[in-house]
Design a protein around this motif. Structure first.
Motif, mmCIF file in Angstrom:
data_model
loop_
_atom_site.group_PDB
_atom_site.id
_atom_site.type_symbol
_atom_site.label_atom_id
_atom_site.label_comp_id
_atom_site.label_asym_id
_atom_site.label_seq_id
_atom_site.Cartn_x
_atom_site.Cartn_y
_atom_site.Cartn_z
ATOM 1 N N TYR A 1 -11.759 6.412 -6.425
ATOM 2 C CA TYR A 1 -12.280 7.761 -6.162
ATOM 3 C C TYR A 1 -12.410 8.951 -7.031
ATOM 4 N N LEU A 2 -12.266 8.352 -8.268
ATOM 5 C CA LEU A 2 -12.272 9.334 -9.514
ATOM 6 C C LEU A 2 -13.579 9.951 -9.682
ATOM 7 N N ASP B 122 -16.558 3.082 -2.671
ATOM 8 C CA ASP B 122 -15.358 3.789 -2.075
ATOM 9 C C ASP B 122 -15.758 5.277 -1.996
ATOM 10 N N ILE B 123 -16.088 5.696 -3.012
ATOM 11 C CA ILE B 123 -16.412 7.145 -3.324
ATOM 12 C C ILE B 123 -17.375 7.770 -2.270
ATOM 13 N N ASN B 124 -18.158 6.985 -1.563
ATOM 14 C CA ASN B 124 -18.935 7.437 -0.484
ATOM 15 C C ASN B 124 -18.492 7.936 0.661
ATOM 16 N N ILE C 132 -3.149 9.367 2.242
ATOM 17 C CA ILE C 132 -3.534 8.453 1.030
ATOM 18 C C ILE C 132 -4.966 7.578 1.831
ATOM 19 N N VAL C 133 -5.583 7.386 0.499
ATOM 20 C CA VAL C 133 -7.184 6.896 1.025
ATOM 21 C C VAL C 133 -7.142 5.639 0.156
ATOM 22 N N ASP C 134 -7.770 4.436 0.807
ATOM 23 C CA ASP C 134 -7.917 3.193 0.081
ATOM 24 C C ASP C 134 -8.971 2.671 0.838
ATOM 25 N N SER C 135 -9.201 1.477 0.361
ATOM 26 C CA SER C 135 -10.128 0.352 0.976
ATOM 27 C C SER C 135 -9.653 -1.065 0.932
#
Length: 292
Positions: A192-193, A170-172, A103-106
Motif C-alpha cells: 500500500y506504499l 492491493d493499492i486499488n 489495519i488493512v491487508d489482503s
C-alpha cells in the motif's frame, strides 16, 4: 463443540438480540424456517467446520431438518447474503464504534489449481465476477482465483471486507476505503506504499496511512515497533479463517455461492467474538472455544 443444536440456539439467541427482522420484506408467506433461523444455521455450520451441505443435513436434528429442504436452504442462503453482511456490520459496530486505528491487508483465495484454470467454469457465469491469475508476494507463488481485502481494528474485529480478482493490485482497494472509514490511522504493508494515495486519503478523509518504507527510499525511516506489532493482528485473523473456518476450502460453483460462503465464515468469526466479549467476558480472539 459437537453439539450442533445447542450451538445453534446460542448463535440464534445473539442474532435475535441485534435483529428484529425475522423475514425478508419480499416474502408473502411465512416459511417454516425463518430467515434469521436460516442465517443462524449457516453460521453454526461454519463455526463447527461443516462446509458440506449434505454433511450438515445428515447431522441436523429432525426438529430443524423437517422445516426446510437442502436445495431450498442453499438458494435462500445465497439470497440472504446482503442481510448476512448487515448482521456482520452491526456486530462489528459494537467493537469498532470508537476505534481510531485500523489495519488493512489482503489474502489470496484460490478457486482451482493453475493447471485447471483454462478449462475451469467456476464463477464464470458473469464477466464482472470472473476469477483471474495473480501473484501472492508473501507466499511467493502465482494462483488463480480472488483476493480478499479486509480492514480490521487493532483488537482483531473485521470492519470492512471486499473481494476482487487476483490480478487487482492491493493499492486499488484504498479507493473504496474513503467511503468506509475516516479520521483514523490506517496501518498497511509495503503493498500500500504510495505517496499520492497517502496524501489523497489524508486530504479527503483525514486518514493517516502508515506503511513501512523500502530500504533504498530517500529519507528512509524504520516503521515504529508499535505499528509493526499491530499489523500482525490481521495476519492472525487470516490464519484463524484458514485454520478453523477453512476459508480456502470452498466448494461453490457460482460467484454468488462463493461470496456467500466467504461472508458466512467471516460473520461466524465475528459472532464468536461477540459471544466471547458480551456473554462470557473473555478474550474475544479465543475462537477455538465452547460457546455453550
Amino acid at each position: 463443540m459437537n453439539n450442533l443444536n445447542a450451538n445453534y440456539k446460542r448463535i440464534l439467541e445473539v442474532l435475535r438480540k441485534i435483529s428484529k427482522e425475522q423475514l425478508l420484506a419480499c416474502q408473502r408467506r411465512q416459511p417454516k424456517l425463518s430467515d434469521l433461523e436460516l442465517i443462524g444455521l449457516s453460521l453454526t455450520a461454519e463455526y463447527l467446520g461443516i462446509d458440506s451441505e449434505n454433511d450438515l443435513f445428515r447431522k441436523l436434528p429432525l426438529s430443524i431438518s423437517a422445516k426446510i429442504e437442502r436445495s431450498v436452504y442453499n438458494r435462500r442462503r445465497r439470497r440472504l447474503s446482503h442481510d448476512l453482511d448487515s448482521i456482520r456490520v452491526k456486530l462489528a459496530s459494537y467493537f469498532n464504534e470508537f476505534e481510531n486505528c485500523f489495519i488493512v491487508d489482503s489474502m489470496p483465495l484460490e478457486v482451482c489449481k493453475l493447471s485447471r484454470s483454462s478449462r475451469s467454469k467456476i464463477c464464470k457465469e458473469t464477466d464482472y465476477s470472473k476469477p483471474d491469475k495473480g501473484y501472492c508476494a508473501s507466499q511467493g507463488s502465482t494462483y488463480y482465483g480472488y483476493k480478499l481485502h479486509a480492514i480490521c481494528s487493532v483488537n482483531g474485529v473485521f470492519h470492512s471486507i471486499d473481494l476482487s480478482p487476483a490480478s487487482v493490485h492491493d493499492i486499488n482497494y484504498l479507493k473504496d476505503i474513503r467511503t468506509q472509514i475516516s479520521d483514523c490511522t490506517l496501518i498497511g504493508d509495503r503493498g500500500y506504499l504510495s505517496a499520492d494515495f497517502q496524501l489523497n486519503l489524508f486530504e479527503t478523509c483525514n486518514i493517516k496511512l502508515n506503511t513501512p518504507m523500502r530500504n533504498n527510499q530517500k529519507d528512509y525511516k524504520k516503521q515504529p515497533y508499535i505499528f509493526r506489532k499491530s499489523r500482525k493482528r490481521i495476519e492472525t485473523l487470516f490464519s484463524q479463517l484458514c485454520d478453523q473456518f477453512m476459508v480456502r476450502r470452498n466448494y461453490a460453483k457460482s460467484f454468488e455461492g462463493f461470496k456467500t460462503r466467504i461472508l458466512s465464515k467471516i460473520t461466524a468469526l465475528t459472532v464468536i467474538q461477540y459471544i466471547n466479549k458480551f456473554i462470557f467476558d473473555r478474550n474475544i480472539n479465543n475462537i477455538k472455544i465452547s460457546i455453550i
